[in-house]
Enzyme design. Sequence first.
Site, PDB file in Angstrom:
ATOM      1  N   LYS A  50      -4.256 -28.203 -19.676  1.00  0.00           N
ATOM      2  CA  LYS A  50      -5.418 -28.706 -18.917  1.00  0.00           C
ATOM      3  C   LYS A  50      -6.335 -29.513 -19.838  1.00  0.00           C
ATOM      4  O   LYS A  50      -6.793 -30.609 -19.479  1.00  0.00           O
ATOM      5  CB  LYS A  50      -6.179 -27.532 -18.289  1.00  0.00           C
ATOM      6  CG  LYS A  50      -5.427 -26.905 -17.119  1.00  0.00           C
ATOM      7  CD  LYS A  50      -5.958 -25.546 -16.697  1.00  0.00           C
ATOM      8  CE  LYS A  50      -5.039 -24.937 -15.639  1.00  0.00           C
ATOM      9  NZ  LYS A  50      -5.379 -23.564 -15.272  1.00  0.00           N
ATOM     10  N   GLN A  94      -9.636 -18.958 -16.924  1.00  0.00           N
ATOM     11  CA  GLN A  94      -8.188 -18.833 -16.712  1.00  0.00           C
ATOM     12  C   GLN A  94      -7.819 -17.423 -16.247  1.00  0.00           C
ATOM     13  O   GLN A  94      -8.247 -16.434 -16.821  1.00  0.00           O
ATOM     14  CB  GLN A  94      -7.445 -19.176 -18.014  1.00  0.00           C
ATOM     15  CG  GLN A  94      -5.940 -19.196 -17.881  1.00  0.00           C
ATOM     16  CD  GLN A  94      -5.427 -20.270 -16.908  1.00  0.00           C
ATOM     17  OE1 GLN A  94      -5.850 -21.417 -16.940  1.00  0.00           O
ATOM     18  NE2 GLN A  94      -4.509 -19.878 -16.033  1.00  0.00           N
ATOM     19  N   ASP A 117     -11.832 -24.606  -9.318  1.00  0.00           N
ATOM     20  CA  ASP A 117     -10.670 -23.823  -8.879  1.00  0.00           C
ATOM     21  C   ASP A 117     -10.737 -23.546  -7.379  1.00  0.00           C
ATOM     22  O   ASP A 117      -9.740 -23.181  -6.765  1.00  0.00           O
ATOM     23  CB  ASP A 117     -10.637 -22.472  -9.624  1.00  0.00           C
ATOM     24  CG  ASP A 117      -9.615 -22.460 -10.747  1.00  0.00           C
ATOM     25  OD1 ASP A 117      -8.705 -23.308 -10.733  1.00  0.00           O
ATOM     26  OD2 ASP A 117      -9.721 -21.580 -11.634  1.00  0.00           O
TER      27      ASP A 117
END
Length: 290
Positions: A50, A94, A117
């Site tokens: 990412k 994460q 997200d």
Amino acid sequence: MILDGKSAAADVLDECRTAAAVLTAAGVTPGLAVVLVGEDPASQVYVSSKVRTCGELGFHSRKIVLPVATTQAELLAVVAELNADPAIHGILVQSPPPPHINEEEIIRAIDPRKDVDGFHPENVAKLVLEDPSGFIPCTPAGCMKLLEISGIPTQGAGAVVIGRSMIVGKPMALLLVSKRANATVTIAHSRSRDLPAICRGADILVAAVGRPNMVRADWVKPGAVVIDVGINRIADPTRKSGYRLTGDVAFDEVAPLCSAITPVPGGVGPMTIAMLMKNTLQAARQTAGL
Ligand code: NAD
């Protein structure tokens, strides 16, 4: 047709690169912060990729790696600092964090305007309401984009989604049933009765379970479109790493039956990162009032 997620993701990333250059010229460089707690090897790979992609697109990024013993309060403090950082438009913690961390509380602490997200309750509500100002979870958004880029129609199609997680299954089902896609959706899960029969009814079958090769040839209607979200590590002594990745679908036996199918790796995975970049761009634009 093999649905090539790598090439579709490259198209999305090209668009993001161009849009980022325009935004940067206007004084807003899209910024993403990625927080990793602990040393989970798969998470390390995801986080690095990412951050690397941010660099390739001209985004600003911050990678924050915290020790596995980080407390809930310490992690909340990091999130609060990132919420207040004007150079950061997207924040991602994460998953999965270590077991002593209450992930739900962390997600709720992220400013919903920076929740790229799409897991914050405010963004979940916006998904249900089909409000485009919300952030859509990256993996199901990537599946939809892959269908769109591949020219696969969803209108009126019978879709079955196996899995009901908040990360993949539920948002995927909501996107398919939305007024934009207009599919007729069944959500199957670990307690569903006669899963093979349910799947055999699908024009579009999405597998998001986490069980290697679970979907077999006799689960699939001939001509169906199969989207394999599963990423499973299985031991492979012939590989240097000692493992290889496989999906939830028994690809070799299912592929000959389908009209289209995603491979693992190289299908949904690359689309997920591309949609994360798209969401970060959206966050930067919305923050700038554009
Ligand atoms: P999860 O464990 O949160 O959810 C799994 C779902 O599968 C549950 O809703 C459960 O009801 C269902 N399930 C479990 N066993 C079942 C069974 N025997 N029959 C039917 N349904 C069953 O997992 P998740 O986070 O939704 O991820 C699912 C898979 O997708 C995993 O392999 C994960 O690694 C992968 N994944 C891939 C990406 C990507 O970018 N490609 C992103 C996220 C997750």
